[in-house]
Design a protein around this motif. Sequence first.
Motif, PDB file in Angstrom:
ATOM      1  N   THR A  70       0.821  -1.223   0.000  1.00 51.61           N
ATOM      2  CA  THR A  70       0.000   0.000   0.000  1.00 51.61           C
ATOM      3  C   THR A  70       0.849   1.264   0.000  1.00 51.61           C
ATOM      4  N   GLY A  71       2.135   1.125   0.321  1.00 52.27           N
ATOM      5  CA  GLY A  71       2.986   2.306   0.423  1.00 52.27           C
ATOM      6  C   GLY A  71       2.880   3.010   1.754  1.00 52.27           C
ATOM      7  N   ARG A  72       2.012   2.525   2.612  1.00 59.64           N
ATOM      8  CA  ARG A  72       1.846   3.147   3.932  1.00 59.64           C
ATOM      9  C   ARG A  72       2.499   2.271   4.999  1.00 59.64           C
ATOM     10  N   ALA A  73       2.649   2.857   6.169  1.00 58.09           N
ATOM     11  CA  ALA A  73       3.230   2.097   7.273  1.00 58.09           C
ATOM     12  C   ALA A  73       2.280   0.975   7.668  1.00 58.09           C
ATOM     13  N   ARG A  74       2.848  -0.138   8.051  1.00 56.33           N
ATOM     14  CA  ARG A  74       2.023  -1.288   8.455  1.00 56.33           C
ATOM     15  C   ARG A  74       1.270  -0.970   9.748  1.00 56.33           C
TER      16      ARG A  74
END
Length: 220
Positions: A70-74
């Motif tokens: 997603t490109g976001r932090a987990r």
Amino acid sequence: MTTIDVLDASGAKTGTVDLPEDIFGAKVNVPLIHQVVVAQLAARRQGTHKAKTRGEVRGGGKKPYRQKGTGRARQGSTRAPQFAGGGTVHGPVPRDYSQRTPKKMKAAALRGALSDRAGSGRVHVVSSLVTGETPKTQAALQALRKITQAKTVLVVVDEADELTWMSLRNAPEVHLLDAGQLNTYDVLVHDDVVFTQEAYDQVVARLSAGSAEQSEKEDA
């Protein structure tokens, strides 16, 4: 030994009482008084404050989005502290704020507070504030104003003195205390201290007994 007048409800002198030097002429130990007052105020705190951690907040059981790609932090839960509506990190929890204060320290601080008030002429003794058998707030306040013009007054009465209790319990400028409940904080937070004759005798007997016991131990 200092002597003060005993006044009646009309402000007339009805006798005199001696202020014992060991109670009303004691050394004012400011650090000791401060410690006792802080402990007394701390004991008033309920300590029922509570903030929920992320494990206690309702919801958040589902992973908000997939782990990768997603490109976001987990993220594993929407109730983590960084999310709106999430739990609190290191928040307040129920606790007991009371501090252990030895009885001798409390008595010494009370003697110091009373000595401070007595040294400024702010200790008064009355035979009574209400005449008759019916409680009268207006008459009691008028009698009190003939004794002191202080903005706030601590009135110490005998526990069985229902006439005075009923007369002054709703007066905003008056704080009523039973003689057995007299404490350092209430003496300091009010401008003047007014004792009824019965309450004065009880307070002197209680504090004199403690002072005598302390002196015997020091001599031994």
